[in-house]
Design a protein around this motif. Structure first.
Motif, PDB file in Angstrom:
ATOM      1  N   TRP A 229     -14.242 -13.138  14.435  1.00  0.00           N
ATOM      2  CA  TRP A 229     -12.883 -13.071  14.991  1.00  0.00           C
ATOM      3  C   TRP A 229     -12.810 -13.880  16.288  1.00  0.00           C
ATOM      4  O   TRP A 229     -11.886 -14.668  16.497  1.00  0.00           O
ATOM      5  CB  TRP A 229     -12.521 -11.613  15.271  1.00  0.00           C
ATOM      6  N   ARG A 230     -13.791 -13.695  17.164  1.00  0.00           N
ATOM      7  CA  ARG A 230     -13.761 -14.355  18.468  1.00  0.00           C
ATOM      8  C   ARG A 230     -13.878 -15.871  18.317  1.00  0.00           C
ATOM      9  O   ARG A 230     -13.238 -16.629  19.048  1.00  0.00           O
ATOM     10  CB  ARG A 230     -14.902 -13.826  19.343  1.00  0.00           C
TER      11      ARG A 230
ATOM     12  N   ALA B 231     -11.157 -21.098  18.793  1.00  0.00           N
ATOM     13  CA  ALA B 231     -10.722 -22.334  18.134  1.00  0.00           C
ATOM     14  C   ALA B 231      -9.205 -22.482  18.208  1.00  0.00           C
ATOM     15  O   ALA B 231      -8.686 -23.585  18.431  1.00  0.00           O
ATOM     16  CB  ALA B 231     -11.185 -22.336  16.681  1.00  0.00           C
ATOM     17  N   SER B 232      -8.487 -21.374  18.041  1.00  0.00           N
ATOM     18  CA  SER B 232      -7.023 -21.400  18.096  1.00  0.00           C
ATOM     19  C   SER B 232      -6.533 -21.823  19.482  1.00  0.00           C
ATOM     20  O   SER B 232      -5.614 -22.633  19.614  1.00  0.00           O
ATOM     21  CB  SER B 232      -6.462 -20.019  17.733  1.00  0.00           C
ATOM     22  N   ILE B 233      -7.148 -21.279  20.518  1.00  0.00           N
ATOM     23  CA  ILE B 233      -6.747 -21.598  21.894  1.00  0.00           C
ATOM     24  C   ILE B 233      -7.058 -23.060  22.231  1.00  0.00           C
ATOM     25  O   ILE B 233      -6.228 -23.772  22.804  1.00  0.00           O
ATOM     26  CB  ILE B 233      -7.440 -20.639  22.883  1.00  0.00           C
TER      27      ILE B 233
ATOM     28  N   LYS C 234      -9.492 -25.603  31.030  1.00  0.00           N
ATOM     29  CA  LYS C 234     -10.806 -25.352  31.622  1.00  0.00           C
ATOM     30  C   LYS C 234     -11.317 -24.057  31.008  1.00  0.00           C
ATOM     31  O   LYS C 234     -10.786 -22.981  31.282  1.00  0.00           O
ATOM     32  CB  LYS C 234     -10.691 -25.248  33.145  1.00  0.00           C
ATOM     33  N   PHE C 235     -12.331 -24.157  30.163  1.00  0.00           N
ATOM     34  CA  PHE C 235     -12.783 -23.029  29.345  1.00  0.00           C
ATOM     35  C   PHE C 235     -14.119 -22.498  29.852  1.00  0.00           C
ATOM     36  O   PHE C 235     -15.035 -23.262  30.142  1.00  0.00           O
ATOM     37  CB  PHE C 235     -12.928 -23.473  27.888  1.00  0.00           C
TER      38      PHE C 235
ATOM     39  N   LEU D   8      -5.208 -15.705  15.998  1.00  0.00           N
ATOM     40  CA  LEU D   8      -4.602 -17.022  16.212  1.00  0.00           C
ATOM     41  C   LEU D   8      -3.542 -16.963  17.310  1.00  0.00           C
ATOM     42  O   LEU D   8      -2.342 -17.147  17.083  1.00  0.00           O
ATOM     43  CB  LEU D   8      -4.009 -17.540  14.888  1.00  0.00           C
ATOM     44  N   LEU D   9      -4.020 -16.717  18.523  1.00  0.00           N
ATOM     45  CA  LEU D   9      -3.127 -16.501  19.667  1.00  0.00           C
ATOM     46  C   LEU D   9      -2.844 -17.776  20.462  1.00  0.00           C
ATOM     47  O   LEU D   9      -2.025 -17.753  21.393  1.00  0.00           O
ATOM     48  CB  LEU D   9      -3.745 -15.452  20.609  1.00  0.00           C
TER      49      LEU D   9
END
Length: 320
Positions: free
Chosen positions: A42-43, A48-50, A62-63, A277-278
């Protein structure tokens, strides 16, 4: 010609000069995002969605990966503050312990958006919005499915073991609460063991092995707070010579592809969806906040319940 002098020119001359000047590109929005880690399927989909949504929107992301450690997130948030990002977003490891660093962000006039997981703070103005799921409702849906299952199968006593998520995390607290509320209406459904599996497949397997050693054939149902722990538990159940999905009914939450594959194989009975998928919602919310527009304090995503009977049909449609 300086900007100060232009203010004294006639309208026609000013327009002429403006037309001659090159257009100044708008500065791209910068978001600092601290992710919990990469503890589950899930994470991975959530990250990936973000990343995809911010890239498509031309946002400078900036991740930071906190590796499931709150101190790493606090450090990342302070780094974002020092870098003067436009928006800070993060998925908190646990609910408490954020007051100080969030106040630092507020004092720096940097809006904070929570994704996936909520926080408990005395001052709600320390963040502008929460984007995610209703974890209590997810737990209720899991409990309601089990109530229906019990009713359809003779309403016999069912002993339940519970694999909780990370201790202190919002989804772990709320999924436990919602499930307990739902099954309370049937005294024949009883949780006999409950322990954290940290939302990971490896820990889920380890704890399920311990449950099987201590409770053995007394276990009728496994309720896992996420699919990865359930999949790890399935391995432990099979290694113990039992049939997951039959000898032990398995109820889990997330709705990841691995859960649908397990249901198709008859090893998992139901998964309650938690949409990862946020990214697009985060981007839209961040853009609205940066533009000074009002946003909802809580933005909840749409989710469903998927029993094993629909797994084969739904599997090709899963995006995560």
């Amino acid at each position: 010609m300086t900007l100060t002098r232009r203010t004294f020119l006639g309208a026609a001359a000013a327009a002429s000069c403006a037309a001659a000047l090159p257009a100044i590109a708008a500065k791209p929005l910068t978001i600092g995002f601290s992710q919990v880690g990469a503890e589950s399927e899930w994470r991975t989909a959530n990250t990936a969605s973000i990343k995809d949504a911010t890239r498509r929107a031309g946002i400078n992301l900036k991740f930071a990966d906190a590796q499931q450690q709150q101190q790493n997130q606090v450090k990342a948030i302070r780094s974002f503050i020092a870098q003067r990002v436009d928006i800070i977003a993060f998925s908190p490891v646990v609910e408490t312990g954020w007051e100080t660093v969030l106040r630092e962000a507020k004092n720096a006039k940097i809006p904070v958006i929570l994704t996936d997981r909520a926080v408990k703070v005395s001052d709600p103005s320390l963040y502008v919005s929460f984007i995610g799921s209703d974890f209590v409702e997810e737990g209720r849906r899991a409990g309601k499915w089990l109530l229906d299952y019990a009713k359809k199968n003779g309403d016999k006593p069912l002993n339940i073991v519970e694999l909780q998520g990370t201790t202190g995390a919002a989804p772990a607290n709320d999924r436990k609460k919602g499930f307990a509320e739902a099954i309370a209406s049937n005294p024949k459904l009883k949780i006999i063991r409950s322990q954290t599996g940290d939302f990971t497949r490896a820990k889920g397997k380890e704890v399920m092995e311990a449950f099987l050693k201590s409770e053995g054939k007394h276990i009728n149902v496994l309720y896992a707070h996420n699919d990865d722990m359930a999949i790890g538990a399935i391995q432990a159940i099979e290694e113990a010579g039992l049939k997951p999905g039959k000898d032990i009914v398995i109820v889990s939450i997330d709705g990841v592809r691995g859960a649908f594959e397990a249901m198709k194989a008859g090893k998992l009975n139901v998964t309650i969806e938690c949409n990862p998928l946020l990214g697009p919602i985060l981007v839209q919310t961040a853009q609205e906040v940066a533009a000074g527009k009002p946003v909802s304090k809580r933005i909840t995503v749409n989710e469903g319940v998927f029993p094993a009977e629909v797994a084969a049909k739904e599997l090709p449609n899963r995006r995560y």
